[in-house]
Design an enzyme around this catalytic site. Structure first.
Site, PDB file in Angstrom:
ATOM      1  N   HIS A  41       0.880  -1.170   0.000  1.00  0.00           N
ATOM      2  CA  HIS A  41       0.000   0.000   0.000  1.00  0.00           C
ATOM      3  C   HIS A  41       0.914   1.215   0.000  1.00  0.00           C
ATOM      4  CE1 HIS A  41       1.168  -0.646   4.117  1.00  0.00           C
ATOM      5  NE2 HIS A  41       1.074   0.657   4.245  1.00  0.00           N
ATOM      6  N   ASP A  81      10.847   7.914  -4.664  1.00  0.00           N
ATOM      7  CA  ASP A  81       9.551   8.337  -5.193  1.00  0.00           C
ATOM      8  C   ASP A  81       8.996   7.332  -6.202  1.00  0.00           C
ATOM      9  OD1 ASP A  81       7.398  10.162  -5.421  1.00  0.00           O
ATOM     10  OD2 ASP A  81       8.271  11.000  -7.249  1.00  0.00           O
ATOM     11  N   HIS A  82       7.729   6.967  -5.983  1.00  0.00           N
ATOM     12  CA  HIS A  82       7.038   5.993  -6.840  1.00  0.00           C
ATOM     13  C   HIS A  82       7.739   4.638  -6.859  1.00  0.00           C
ATOM     14  CE1 HIS A  82       4.800   9.522  -8.009  1.00  0.00           C
ATOM     15  NE2 HIS A  82       3.923   8.748  -8.604  1.00  0.00           N
TER      16      HIS A  82
HETATM   17 ZN   LIG Z   1       2.148   1.739   5.687  1.00  0.00          ZN
END
Ligand SMILES: [Zn+2]
Length: 137
Positions: A41, A81-82
């Site tokens: 996530h 990042d990403h």
């Molecule tokens: Zn987390």
């Protein structure tokens, strides 16, 4: 000369999963909750980078914040990042990608590269309500 602290905030998005393979599935679920989600996530991280030092009489700066911006872009944002922190960032191969450990990673990338003053504090926001601080020790 007076001392001052200068700060720059940078932003990155990254995915992670907190899971300790040495422990049971139940222990991981109980310990990490939603951050143990098997399919990862994401979080929207904000990183505050604080540099403290004497004001340079020639520039009026402790350190040029555009230099901080460039260092953070090159050594933190480009690295994280990403990215999936578990899979894409070798530093996390043997470390859980918790906010605490991400803050240590950011410190290690930045501290040796600060051209003037000293890195005084890293504050990493994992959510608008949760942050961790690291002072380098
Ligand atoms: Zn987390």
């Amino acid at each position: 000369m007076p001392h001052c602290t200068v700060a720059r905030r940078v932003h990155f998005n990254a995915a992670h999963r907190l899971h300790n393979p040495a422990r049971s599935a139940e222990w991981n679920r109980t310990t990490f909750g939603l951050c143990n989600n098997p399919n990862y996530h994401g979080h929207n991280y904000e990183l505050d980078i604080e540099v403290a030092g004497e004001i340079d009489p020639e520039t009026g700066y402790v350190v040029d914040v555009s230099v901080l911006k460039d260092l953070a872009g090159e050594h933190v944002v480009a690295a994280l990042d990403h990215k999936n922190l578990n899979l894409d960032v070798p530093w996390f191969r043997d470390r859980l990608p918790s906010a605490e450990n991400i803050a240590v990673f950011c410190w290690e990338q930045l501290a040796p590269r600060i051209p003037r003053g000293k890195l005084a504090r890293i504050r990493l926001w994992e959510t608008p309500r949760n942050y961790v601080e690291y002072h380098g020790g």
